[in-house]
Write a protein that holds these residues in place. Structure first.
Motif, PDB file in Angstrom:
ATOM      1  N   LYS A 297       0.835  -1.202   0.000  1.00  0.00           N
ATOM      2  CA  LYS A 297       0.000   0.000   0.000  1.00  0.00           C
ATOM      3  C   LYS A 297       0.870   1.251   0.000  1.00  0.00           C
ATOM      4  N   LYS A 298       1.914   1.240   0.804  1.00  0.00           N
ATOM      5  CA  LYS A 298       2.795   2.401   0.862  1.00  0.00           C
ATOM      6  C   LYS A 298       3.491   2.653  -0.474  1.00  0.00           C
ATOM      7  N   MET A 299       3.854   1.585  -1.163  1.00  0.00           N
ATOM      8  CA  MET A 299       4.478   1.769  -2.474  1.00  0.00           C
ATOM      9  C   MET A 299       3.472   2.318  -3.483  1.00  0.00           C
ATOM     10  N   SER A 300       2.210   1.935  -3.356  1.00  0.00           N
ATOM     11  CA  SER A 300       1.171   2.518  -4.222  1.00  0.00           C
ATOM     12  C   SER A 300       1.052   4.015  -3.967  1.00  0.00           C
ATOM     13  N   GLY A 301       1.121   4.413  -2.702  1.00  0.00           N
ATOM     14  CA  GLY A 301       1.118   5.833  -2.378  1.00  0.00           C
ATOM     15  C   GLY A 301       2.357   6.535  -2.885  1.00  0.00           C
ATOM     16  N   TYR A 302       3.491   5.830  -2.826  1.00  0.00           N
ATOM     17  CA  TYR A 302       4.746   6.447  -3.263  1.00  0.00           C
ATOM     18  C   TYR A 302       4.757   6.701  -4.761  1.00  0.00           C
ATOM     19  N   ILE A 303       4.037   5.913  -5.543  1.00  0.00           N
ATOM     20  CA  ILE A 303       3.980   6.144  -6.988  1.00  0.00           C
ATOM     21  C   ILE A 303       3.401   7.524  -7.285  1.00  0.00           C
ATOM     22  N   TRP A 304       2.385   7.936  -6.507  1.00  0.00           N
ATOM     23  CA  TRP A 304       1.862   9.298  -6.640  1.00  0.00           C
ATOM     24  C   TRP A 304       2.966  10.324  -6.398  1.00  0.00           C
ATOM     25  N   ILE A 305       3.721  10.101  -5.339  1.00  0.00           N
ATOM     26  CA  ILE A 305       4.799  11.025  -4.985  1.00  0.00           C
ATOM     27  C   ILE A 305       5.844  11.077  -6.096  1.00  0.00           C
ATOM     28  N   PHE A 306       6.193   9.934  -6.644  1.00  0.00           N
ATOM     29  CA  PHE A 306       7.202   9.858  -7.691  1.00  0.00           C
ATOM     30  C   PHE A 306       6.763  10.622  -8.938  1.00  0.00           C
ATOM     31  N   VAL A 307       5.533  10.396  -9.370  1.00  0.00           N
ATOM     32  CA  VAL A 307       5.037  11.072 -10.576  1.00  0.00           C
ATOM     33  C   VAL A 307       4.983  12.584 -10.358  1.00  0.00           C
ATOM     34  N   ALA A 308       4.516  12.993  -9.177  1.00  0.00           N
ATOM     35  CA  ALA A 308       4.458  14.426  -8.869  1.00  0.00           C
ATOM     36  C   ALA A 308       5.863  15.036  -8.896  1.00  0.00           C
ATOM     37  N   ALA A 309       6.832  14.333  -8.303  1.00  0.00           N
ATOM     38  CA  ALA A 309       8.208  14.835  -8.290  1.00  0.00           C
ATOM     39  C   ALA A 309       8.779  14.918  -9.701  1.00  0.00           C
ATOM     40  N   ALA A 310       8.479  13.925 -10.536  1.00  0.00           N
ATOM     41  CA  ALA A 310       8.983  13.942 -11.918  1.00  0.00           C
ATOM     42  C   ALA A 310       8.471  15.168 -12.662  1.00  0.00           C
ATOM     43  N   PHE A 492      -6.523  17.330  -4.129  1.00  0.00           N
ATOM     44  CA  PHE A 492      -7.835  16.713  -3.926  1.00  0.00           C
ATOM     45  C   PHE A 492      -7.739  15.207  -3.685  1.00  0.00           C
ATOM     46  N   ALA A 493      -6.588  14.621  -4.060  1.00  0.00           N
ATOM     47  CA  ALA A 493      -6.401  13.176  -3.820  1.00  0.00           C
ATOM     48  C   ALA A 493      -5.610  12.914  -2.547  1.00  0.00           C
ATOM     49  N   ARG A 494      -5.302  13.973  -1.797  1.00  0.00           N
ATOM     50  CA  ARG A 494      -4.402  13.815  -0.653  1.00  0.00           C
ATOM     51  C   ARG A 494      -4.958  12.857   0.402  1.00  0.00           C
ATOM     52  N   GLY A 495      -6.283  12.828   0.584  1.00  0.00           N
ATOM     53  CA  GLY A 495      -6.866  11.916   1.554  1.00  0.00           C
ATOM     54  C   GLY A 495      -6.638  10.467   1.164  1.00  0.00           C
ATOM     55  N   ARG A 496      -6.864  10.166  -0.102  1.00  0.00           N
ATOM     56  CA  ARG A 496      -6.646   8.798  -0.595  1.00  0.00           C
ATOM     57  C   ARG A 496      -5.184   8.406  -0.473  1.00  0.00           C
ATOM     58  N   ILE A 497      -4.297   9.336  -0.834  1.00  0.00           N
ATOM     59  CA  ILE A 497      -2.862   9.036  -0.770  1.00  0.00           C
ATOM     60  C   ILE A 497      -2.438   8.838   0.686  1.00  0.00           C
ATOM     61  N   LYS A 498      -2.968   9.648   1.593  1.00  0.00           N
ATOM     62  CA  LYS A 498      -2.652   9.499   3.026  1.00  0.00           C
ATOM     63  C   LYS A 498      -3.012   8.112   3.531  1.00  0.00           C
ATOM     64  N   ARG A 499      -4.183   7.611   3.083  1.00  0.00           N
ATOM     65  CA  ARG A 499      -4.606   6.278   3.513  1.00  0.00           C
ATOM     66  C   ARG A 499      -3.653   5.199   3.011  1.00  0.00           C
ATOM     67  N   LEU A 500      -3.124   5.389   1.798  1.00  0.00           N
ATOM     68  CA  LEU A 500      -2.151   4.431   1.263  1.00  0.00           C
ATOM     69  C   LEU A 500      -0.840   4.500   2.030  1.00  0.00           C
ATOM     70  N   MET A 501      -0.486   5.700   2.503  1.00  0.00           N
ATOM     71  CA  MET A 501       0.777   5.893   3.215  1.00  0.00           C
ATOM     72  C   MET A 501       0.748   5.373   4.637  1.00  0.00           C
ATOM     73  N   GLY A 502      -0.442   5.041   5.140  1.00  0.00           N
ATOM     74  CA  GLY A 502      -0.549   4.444   6.469  1.00  0.00           C
ATOM     75  C   GLY A 502      -0.107   5.384   7.572  1.00  0.00           C
ATOM     76  N   ASP A 503       0.888   4.948   8.335  1.00  0.00           N
ATOM     77  CA  ASP A 503       1.339   5.723   9.491  1.00  0.00           C
ATOM     78  C   ASP A 503       2.353   6.795   9.142  1.00  0.00           C
ATOM     79  N   VAL A 504       2.627   7.005   7.857  1.00  0.00           N
ATOM     80  CA  VAL A 504       3.577   8.038   7.408  1.00  0.00           C
ATOM     81  C   VAL A 504       2.773   9.249   6.953  1.00  0.00           C
ATOM     82  N   HIS A 505       3.057  10.407   7.540  1.00  0.00           N
ATOM     83  CA  HIS A 505       2.294  11.606   7.206  1.00  0.00           C
ATOM     84  C   HIS A 505       3.209  12.743   6.828  1.00  0.00           C
TER      85      HIS A 505
END
Length: 505
Positions: A297-310, A492-505
């Motif tokens: 799940k965390k890696m799924s959240g990280y993909i959002w972060i990676f694309v945004a950073a790119a 607007f997707a930050r809530g969904r991404i937060k849930r994927l990130m679990g205990d990392v905020h």
């Protein structure tokens, strides 16, 4: 990577080893910190000094000593070169871990970088591009290891001096980045291009000499090969590497001798590589059955972060290409009666970073419970970088008809980009270390650097597709709109991404 690419979180894996001898201190730190500080300062001096000249040299007419490329081609070469620097941090880390250890790897890297700069100083097209390959390879080896060696100086992870050490090291990065365009840029632009490249080589030579002389003050752990490659496996790697290198050499030899070679034969394959490799890495990680449900799940959240950073680096890294050319061609070289070469604009970002980084560090601490979440900061970073290209669109419009605009346009663009960088880059580094699956903990920082590679390759793709429109109002508007749209989507997707990130905020 940009100048904020090093934070105290970076060397989290560096834990054991001997620090320098007691009594030998540098502002209360192990003496080895001075060696690494000065080495990195001179390496950044050479790297950013050459970068301040590269795109300008590529697009300057042959009659004026340049390569004579169209802006789209010159900008794409610059983007691909920068992409390869960060792509090669992955094998750079592997070499240190499995073959030479960080200390030897950094020494070899410094020599390779130095040779590369001196090859640029030779007024021949072939040696110039070979020099770029040397610098990219050496930078990948060095960047992956030198910050880890800072961590080795503090075997106790609870040592209160660790954060301070990386702050000092960070200052060295920005000092080198700040002074490089002022010195190398001035010499290259106003005296001779190749002399400027030679000056970058001298800077790296100074850094290498300091490193070799001060090598005894470094931690013993920096000599350690943590996961030595067995002889049989090493021979297999050499055979495979030799095969692919020979195949590439034969292919390009055929292209060259048939008279078909153009720079596009380099730009396009490397662009595709820089885009495909991150995808393959994420596919491999997502298919890894050793990762538990939470890590997946965390890696799924990280993909959002990676694309945004790119998308962020796609725009940010054009400071040395399209923005640099705009500074030279469309911006006045005088302000309030003071004259300066256009390469001096490249010193604005490190200057802003040194001025604003402490302010942002204080701001996040002051906000405490109201501190924006990771994804909100990412959203702000994307919005900011998009707005910077909106400003560039207006600056380009003001420069229509050959008018040279005030330097305040670019000063504003770089200020907005720096604020955006401080919202995204340090946060991205930190969250990368916290989201990393245990199995990939040492590789995740390399994957973070691949966001820069992917972003630069997207920029190269856009530049090649848009051709003569590169650097125009539409060019800046399209990319600015992409970044703003991405920022809104992340918000607007930050809530969904937060849930994927679990205990990392």
């Amino acid at each position: 990577m940009p100048s904020t690419s090093l934070t105290p979180e970076t060397p989290a894996s560096a834990a054991t080893g001997n620090s320098s001898a007691p009594g030998a201190t540098f502002f209360g730190h192990p003496r080895g910190l001075a060696t690494l500080f000065l080495t990195e300062m001179w390496e950044r001096f050479s790297f950013y000094g050459m970068r301040a000249l590269l795109a300008l040299f590529l697009v300057t007419p042959v009659s004026h000593g340049g390569m004579g490329f169209a802006l789209a081609t010159g900008a794409a070469v610059y983007s691909v070169y920068n992409a390869m620097v960060y792509l090669l941090t992955l094998p750079g880390g592997w070499v240190a871990d499995r073959l030479w250890g960080p200390k030897k790897t950094v020494a070899v890297a410094g020599g390779v970088i130095m040779v590369g700069h001196f090859l640029l100083a030779v007024p021949m097209t072939a040696t110039f591009f070979v020099g770029l390959c040397f610098i990219a390879a050496g930078s990948g080896l060095l960047k992956a290891n030198i910050s880890t060696m800072v961590g080795h100086l503090y075997p106790d992870r609870t040592d209160a001096r660790r954060d301070s050490a990386f702050t000092i090291f960070y200052i060295g990065i920005n000092l080198g980045s700040f002074f490089a365009p002022l010195a190398i840029g001035t010499v290259g632009q106003q005296v001779d291009w190749h002399l400027g490249f030679a000056l970058a080589g001298i800077g790296m030579a100074l850094g290498l000499v300091i490193y070799l002389i001060g090598g005894r003050s470094l931690a013993a752990e920096s000599d350690v090969v943590t996961n030595p490659l067995p002889r049989a496996e090493r021979n297999a790697v050499l055979r495979k590497s030799g095969f692919w290198a020979a195949l590439a050499a034969v292919f390009y030899a055929v292209v060259l001798f048939t008279g078909s070679f153009t720079v596009n034969w380099v730009i396009w394959p490397l662009t595709v590589l820089g885009l495909v490799l991150p995808v393959l890495l994420f596919v491999r990680i997502k298919r890894d059955r050793d990762l538990d449900t939470d890590e997946q799940k965390k890696m799924s959240g990280y993909i959002w972060i990676f694309v945004a950073a790119a998308l962020f680096w796609m725009i940010y890294d054009q400071s040395g290409s399209t923005l640099n050319v705009f500074a030279a061609d469309s911006t006045k070289g005088t302000l309030w009666g003071f004259h300066f070469p256009s390469t001096w604009f490249q010193s604005l970002n490190p200057l802003y970073i040194m001025a604003l980084a402490p302010v942002f560090a204080w701001l996040w601490m002051w906000l405490k419970g109201r501190n924006p979440s990771t994804m909100t900061k990412f959203s702000l970073g994307l919005l900011g970088i998009g707005i910077s290209f909106g400003v560039m669109m207006m600056a380009q419009a003001a420069a229509a008809g050959g008018v040279k605009v005030t330097p305040l346009w670019l000063a504003l663009v770089y200020l907005v980009q720096t604020v955006a960088e401080l919202c995204l880059s340090p946060v991205g580094l930190s969250v990368t270390t916290r989201l990393a699956p245990r199995k990939y903990s040492s590789q995740m920082m390399g994957i973070w650097f691949l966001a820069v590679t992917a972003g630069d390759c997207v920029a190269a793709l856009i530049q090649q597709v848009m051709g003569s429109a590169t650097g125009g109002e539409v060019y800046f508007a399209i990319q600015g709109a992409m970044a703003v749209a991405a920022g809104v989507a992340v918000f607007f997707a930050r809530g969904r991404i937060k849930r994927l990130m679990g205990d990392v905020h």
